[in-house]
Motif scaffolding. Structure first.
Motif, short mmCIF file in Angstrom:
data_model
loop_
_atom_site.label_atom_id
_atom_site.label_comp_id
_atom_site.label_asym_id
_atom_site.label_seq_id
_atom_site.Cartn_x
_atom_site.Cartn_y
_atom_site.Cartn_z
N SER A 133 0.83 -1.20 0.00
CA SER A 133 0.00 0.00 0.00
C SER A 133 0.87 1.25 0.00
O SER A 133 0.48 2.28 -0.54
CB SER A 133 -0.95 -0.01 1.19
N LEU A 169 1.82 1.99 -3.61
CA LEU A 169 0.68 2.52 -4.37
C LEU A 169 0.14 3.83 -3.79
O LEU A 169 -0.65 4.51 -4.44
CB LEU A 169 -0.45 1.49 -4.40
N GLU A 170 0.53 4.13 -2.57
CA GLU A 170 -0.01 5.29 -1.84
C GLU A 170 -1.52 5.19 -1.72
O GLU A 170 -2.24 6.18 -1.77
CB GLU A 170 0.43 6.59 -2.50
N ALA A 171 -2.01 3.94 -1.59
CA ALA A 171 -3.44 3.65 -1.41
C ALA A 171 -3.55 2.24 -0.85
O ALA A 171 -2.61 1.44 -0.95
CB ALA A 171 -4.18 3.74 -2.74
N GLY A 172 -4.69 1.94 -0.27
CA GLY A 172 -4.89 0.62 0.32
C GLY A 172 -5.11 -0.46 -0.72
O GLY A 172 -5.62 -0.21 -1.81
N THR A 227 -6.60 -6.15 -6.22
CA THR A 227 -6.48 -4.72 -6.49
C THR A 227 -6.20 -4.53 -7.98
O THR A 227 -5.36 -5.22 -8.55
CB THR A 227 -5.32 -4.11 -5.68
N ALA A 284 -10.34 -3.41 -5.04
CA ALA A 284 -10.06 -1.98 -5.04
C ALA A 284 -9.49 -1.57 -6.38
O ALA A 284 -8.82 -2.36 -7.05
CB ALA A 284 -9.06 -1.64 -3.93
N VAL A 341 -7.04 1.37 -8.03
CA VAL A 341 -6.10 2.44 -7.74
C VAL A 341 -5.58 2.97 -9.07
O VAL A 341 -5.06 2.19 -9.89
CB VAL A 341 -4.91 1.92 -6.88
N ILE A 371 -2.90 5.46 -10.94
CA ILE A 371 -1.62 6.13 -10.71
C ILE A 371 -1.27 6.95 -11.95
O ILE A 371 -1.30 6.44 -13.07
CB ILE A 371 -0.51 5.10 -10.42
#
Length: 138
Positions: A40, A43-46, A52, A82, A84, A86
């Motif tokens: 995480s 990715l700077e996210a959960g 994912t 999830a 994400v 980027i």
């Protein structure tokens, strides 16, 4: 006459290469060799509970918008997944380490963050759902 034959062979080969590349574009493929594991923090996210969907995009990429729409719909439809996104231009370190060569590129991660599938180009919803089944089985 020889020049005409060369031109026709070249056009035929170029057409064949174009058709093959178009059919392969956006289709999730298994990742070979050293498989990356993303956290995480990377990715700077959960991460999602089951999987994912990581999308690398750029600002002026038209297929990236359609890919965002598809991946958002899939993430909302499948529990524990999830999405994400980027910006490739702002995360060049990650782009280089993952060998991202074009946008959109989609990485499908399992629950532990291991990259199990990868697609370059705009994926179809059915292909993403099928790849998620593979990621969840891991």
């Amino acid at each position: 006459m020889t020049g005409l034959a060369v031109v026709l062979v070249t056009l035929g080969a170029a057409t064949l290469v174009g058709v093959v590349l178009r059919r392969r574009s956006g289709v999730p493929r298994e990742v070979g060799g050293d498989v990356e594991r993303l956290t995480s923090g990377d990715l700077e996210a959960g991460l999602g509970e089951r999987a994912t969907l990581v999308q690398f995009s750029s600002a002026f990429c038209q297929p990236c918008r359609a890919t965002r729409r598809v991946l958002t719909e899939v993430a909302e439809m499948v529990p524990g997944v999830a999405h994400v996104e980027i910006d490739a231009e702002s995360r060049l370190d990650l782009v280089r380490s993952l060998n991202i060569l074009r946008t959109p590129t989609v990485l499908i991660l399992d629950a532990s963050g291991q990259v199990v599938k990868r697609a370059s180009g705009q994926p179809r919803k059915v292909d993403v759902i099928g790849a998620l089944g593979f990621a969840a089985d891991e």
